[in-house]
Write an enzyme that holds these catalytic residues in place. Sequence first.
Site, PDB file in Angstrom:
ATOM      1  N   ASP A 105     -22.055  -8.290  83.329  1.00 27.32           N
ATOM      2  CA  ASP A 105     -21.150  -8.457  82.191  1.00 27.32           C
ATOM      3  C   ASP A 105     -20.786  -7.102  81.585  1.00 27.32           C
ATOM      4  OD1 ASP A 105     -23.553  -7.920  80.979  1.00 27.32           O
ATOM      5  OD2 ASP A 105     -23.542  -9.665  79.655  1.00 27.32           O
ATOM      6  N   SER A 106     -21.327  -6.009  82.168  1.00 22.37           N
ATOM      7  CA  SER A 106     -20.840  -4.670  81.827  1.00 22.37           C
ATOM      8  C   SER A 106     -19.349  -4.568  82.143  1.00 22.37           C
ATOM      9  CB  SER A 106     -21.622  -3.597  82.592  1.00 22.37           C
ATOM     10  OG  SER A 106     -21.713  -3.920  83.966  1.00 22.37           O
ATOM     11  N   ASP A 137     -23.570 -12.459  86.408  1.00 19.96           N
ATOM     12  CA  ASP A 137     -24.195 -12.367  85.082  1.00 19.96           C
ATOM     13  C   ASP A 137     -23.663 -13.480  84.174  1.00 19.96           C
ATOM     14  OD1 ASP A 137     -26.062 -10.846  83.792  1.00 19.96           O
ATOM     15  OD2 ASP A 137     -24.780  -9.093  83.519  1.00 19.96           O
ATOM     16  N   LYS A 164     -27.788 -14.169  86.744  1.00 15.94           N
ATOM     17  CA  LYS A 164     -28.720 -13.366  85.949  1.00 15.94           C
ATOM     18  C   LYS A 164     -28.564 -13.746  84.485  1.00 15.94           C
ATOM     19  CE  LYS A 164     -28.176  -8.740  85.037  1.00 15.94           C
ATOM     20  NZ  LYS A 164     -28.171  -8.743  83.566  1.00 15.94           N
ATOM     21  N   GLU A 210     -30.327 -12.787  80.355  1.00 13.33           N
ATOM     22  CA  GLU A 210     -31.067 -11.767  79.619  1.00 13.33           C
ATOM     23  C   GLU A 210     -32.155 -12.359  78.730  1.00 13.33           C
ATOM     24  OE1 GLU A 210     -28.508  -9.070  77.482  1.00 13.33           O
ATOM     25  OE2 GLU A 210     -27.421  -8.484  79.301  1.00 13.33           O
ATOM     26  N   GLU A 230     -34.534  -2.760  81.911  1.00 11.25           N
ATOM     27  CA  GLU A 230     -33.538  -1.764  81.469  1.00 11.25           C
ATOM     28  C   GLU A 230     -34.070  -0.926  80.309  1.00 11.25           C
ATOM     29  OE1 GLU A 230     -29.527  -3.140  80.898  1.00 11.25           O
ATOM     30  OE2 GLU A 230     -28.915  -1.259  79.945  1.00 11.25           O
TER      31      GLU A 230
HETATM   32  O1  KIV Z   1     -24.171  -5.979  83.200  1.00 11.36           O
HETATM   33  C1  KIV Z   1     -24.743  -5.124  83.897  1.00 11.36           C
HETATM   34  O2  KIV Z   1     -24.140  -4.251  84.515  1.00 11.36           O
HETATM   35  C2  KIV Z   1     -26.205  -5.194  83.968  1.00 11.36           C
HETATM   36  C3  KIV Z   1     -26.914  -4.098  84.703  1.00 11.36           C
HETATM   37  C4  KIV Z   1     -26.959  -2.888  83.863  1.00 11.36           C
HETATM   38  C5  KIV Z   1     -28.269  -4.518  85.129  1.00 11.36           C
HETATM   39  O3  KIV Z   1     -26.793  -6.081  83.437  1.00 11.36           O
END
Ligand code: KIV
Length: 316
Positions: free
Chosen positions: A66-67, A105, A135, A137, A204
Site C-alpha cells: 500500500d506504499s 497489501d 498482507k 499490519e 519494519e
Molecule cells: O507497503 C509496503 O510497501 C510495505 C513494505 C514496506 C513492507 O508494507
Amino acid sequence: MSSGQRISPDPAAKRSGGVKAGARMTLSALAEKKALGEPIVMVTAYDYPSARVAEAAGVDVVLVGDSAAMTVLGYPSTVPVSVEEMLMLAAATRRGLATPLLVGDLPFGTYEVSDEQAVTTAQRFVKEAGCDAVKLERGGASADRARAIVAAGIPVMGHVGLTPQTATALGGYRSQGRTADRALEVAEDALALEDAGCFAIVFEAVPSALTDAIMPRLEVPVIGIGAGASTDGQVLVFHDLLGIYDGHAARFVKRYGNVGEAMVKGVAAYAADVRERRYPEPEHGYTMAPDEVARMRELLGYSSEEQQYVDFDLMG
Ligand code: KIV
C-alpha cells in the site's frame, strides 16, 4: 506504444533454495529457503512494467504494497488508498509476473472491523487480482483477522514494528521497539501472527537487537526492512531502491539506481528534440507508394500543377 520490447532476465538472477529455474515460488519453497539459510528477496511492484523488472531480476516475492498510495498515486500516506485502487494495481502486477509469489497489501480500514470483512477483502485480492497471498499490519486484533483469512484458505503475511497504516498512533514514521517494554510488544505481535498461521512476517524499522532476540523464537520466515541483518530476507520499495520516488527516504533505504533522474533526462531530451524539430526523423515515419500519393492528392482535389510538384518532390 512501441511493440516487441521485452525486458530480458538478468543473467545474474538466481533463485536457488530448491526452486527450479522458471518454477513458481511457493510457501514451502520459502520455508525451505529459511531452513537452508538462503536469504529471501522481496520487492514491491505496482504495475506491469515494475512486475516485469522484478520477474527479470529473479526476486522471490513481490508485494503490491500500500506504499503505492504514496509512490504511485501521490497520496500523502498509505491511509487513503482504496481496495479498488489496490486491486487495479495488483491485477496489473499479476499480468507481469510468472514466478515470484505475489502478495497483496490489504488497505487500511478494509480488514480490521470483523473477520467477515477481512475474509471478504482478502478473497477479492485472490479472485479479482490473482494474488497468491495477502498482507496485513499489526498484531492484536489483526492476528485474529489473520487467523480468519488463513482459515478461509488464503495465505497471510504479517507486518509488525513500524506499521505505516497506524503511524499516527505510533507517534509518526519512526522506528519502533526501542525500549524493552515496547520491544516486548513488537515481539508479542510477531508471535501472535505466527500463532495465527501467517506464513511470513515483515519486521519494519525496529532495532537489530530486537530482531536478533526474536529470530530464534520464530519458525516462519521473517522479512526485514530496517530491521537489521539477521532476518531471513529483506524487502525494499521499488521506487526507493531505484531512486524514482522523490519523497522522504527512510534511513534503511539503499539506492541501487537513479532511474528518476534518467527518466527526467530522457523526457527533457525528447521535449528539446520536438521543440527544435529534430524529432521525428524520416526513419520514424511511414511511407506510401508514389502512385498512391499522386492518386490520393488527385482525390483530395489538388490541381495537376500541384500534382507535378508532388511527383517532383517525391522523386527528389
Ligand atoms: O507497503 C509496503 O510497501 C510495505 C513494505 C514496506 C513492507 O508494507
